[in-house]
Design a protein around this motif. Structure first.
Motif, PDB file in Angstrom:
ATOM      1  N   LEU A 207       0.798  -0.665   3.072  1.00 40.30           N
ATOM      2  CA  LEU A 207      -0.489  -0.671   2.377  1.00 40.30           C
ATOM      3  C   LEU A 207      -0.793   0.698   1.772  1.00 40.30           C
ATOM      4  O   LEU A 207      -1.306   0.791   0.649  1.00 40.30           O
ATOM      5  N   ALA A 208      -0.456   1.766   2.507  1.00 40.11           N
ATOM      6  CA  ALA A 208      -0.674   3.118   1.983  1.00 40.11           C
ATOM      7  C   ALA A 208       0.186   3.371   0.747  1.00 40.11           C
ATOM      8  O   ALA A 208      -0.278   3.947  -0.244  1.00 40.11           O
ATOM      9  N   LEU A 209       1.441   2.926   0.794  1.00 37.83           N
ATOM     10  CA  LEU A 209       2.327   3.102  -0.361  1.00 37.83           C
ATOM     11  C   LEU A 209       1.822   2.317  -1.564  1.00 37.83           C
ATOM     12  O   LEU A 209       1.791   2.837  -2.691  1.00 37.83           O
ATOM     13  N   ALA A 210       1.403   1.063  -1.320  1.00 42.12           N
ATOM     14  CA  ALA A 210       0.885   0.241  -2.420  1.00 42.12           C
ATOM     15  C   ALA A 210      -0.368   0.861  -3.018  1.00 42.12           C
ATOM     16  O   ALA A 210      -0.541   0.894  -4.250  1.00 42.12           O
ATOM     17  N   GLY A 211      -1.244   1.377  -2.175  1.00 42.18           N
ATOM     18  CA  GLY A 211      -2.458   2.020  -2.673  1.00 42.18           C
ATOM     19  C   GLY A 211      -2.153   3.252  -3.504  1.00 42.18           C
ATOM     20  O   GLY A 211      -2.783   3.485  -4.553  1.00 42.18           O
ATOM     21  N   ALA A 212      -1.182   4.064  -3.051  1.00 45.04           N
ATOM     22  CA  ALA A 212      -0.814   5.266  -3.802  1.00 45.04           C
ATOM     23  C   ALA A 212      -0.224   4.907  -5.164  1.00 45.04           C
ATOM     24  O   ALA A 212      -0.540   5.544  -6.182  1.00 45.04           O
ATOM     25  N   ILE A 213       0.637   3.888  -5.199  1.00 43.75           N
ATOM     26  CA  ILE A 213       1.253   3.482  -6.468  1.00 43.75           C
ATOM     27  C   ILE A 213       0.207   2.921  -7.430  1.00 43.75           C
ATOM     28  O   ILE A 213       0.208   3.225  -8.629  1.00 43.75           O
TER      29      ILE A 213
END
Length: 239
Positions: A207-213
């Protein structure tokens, strides 16, 4: 007396064998029989294990009354309870509170720290987005003619946006690989303070990676789309 399962476990006594055995509580000289065994329930925070509990009734030490109420017309209900208390115990001041408020005090420090983390995380994200926007703006200026040539050769708007965003996505992936072990280590250390805790799921990192992207795409996409929509003639004439 009514005792919980942990109390009997400490004494190595089975619940079925506990009924009828006597217990002396504190400085009380009287040994009272165990009449019931209840399942373990929490009386403290999740940092600690369930404690041995002995429950008994004694009018000499009664200090509080626990009442289960409905939330409908809450203010009127609380006012009625206060009135009853003052009628029955006029010599004692009424000091009512809700159990969930008392439980929330167990985690007051965590809630305060969570608020601080959210504030600083929001500031860090905002500054990062400003820096990212400034960097993509500089890239757009530097590669204006390149964009014009690509459009003349048939490049689509999507391909132009991808041209500007792919480098940032690679940087985000590298940062993610570095941040995951650090974040996992710090969260694991914090969770060690709790006896009862959840496992760290990979979903949080995904979820953190998706939010950053997504944030990077939003920040980069605006400027990249504007650059991609400029007519090739203007791009090729730019100095």
């Amino acid at each position: 007396m009514v005792v919980n399962e942990t109390f009997l476990a400490k004494l190595n006594v089975k619940p079925k064998d506990a009924i009828g055995k006597t217990v002396k509580l504190g400085g009380n000289k009287t040994w009272l029989p165990i009449v019931g065994v209840v399942k373990d329930f929490k009386t403290n925070s999740l940092r600690e294990t369930v404690k041995p509990i002995v429950i008994s009734a004694s009018k000499k030490v009664e200090q509080e009354v626990a009442i289960k109420i409905q939330t409908k017309n809450l203010s009127k209900t609380v006012a009625a309870l206060q009135s009853q208390w003052e009628n029955i115990y006029p010599e004692y001041a009424y000091n009512g509170y809700f159990l969930d408020d008392n439980i929330a005090q167990f985690y007051k420090q965590e809630n305060q720290m969570a608020l601080v983390y959210k504030i600083f995380a929001g500031i860090a994200i905002f500054i990062s987005c400003l820096g990212l926007y400034g960097l993509v703006s500089f890239m757009v200026v530097q590669r204006t003619k390149e964009v014009g040539v690509r459009k003349v050769l048939g490049a689509s708007v999507a391909s132009i946006v991808y041209l500007f965003s792919k480098e940032f996505i690679i940087l985000i992936m590298i940062a993610f690989v570095i941040a995951v072990p650090v974040g996992w280590y710090m969260m694991s250390g914090w969770l060690q303070n709790f006896v009862y805790r959840i496992p760290i799921s990979i979903d949080a990192f995904v979820l953190a990676l998706a939010g950053a992207i997504i944030l990077a795409w939003i920040t980069v996409g605006y400027k990249a789309i504007r650059a991609a929509l400029v007519t090739p003639v203007k791009s090729l004439r730019s100095e």
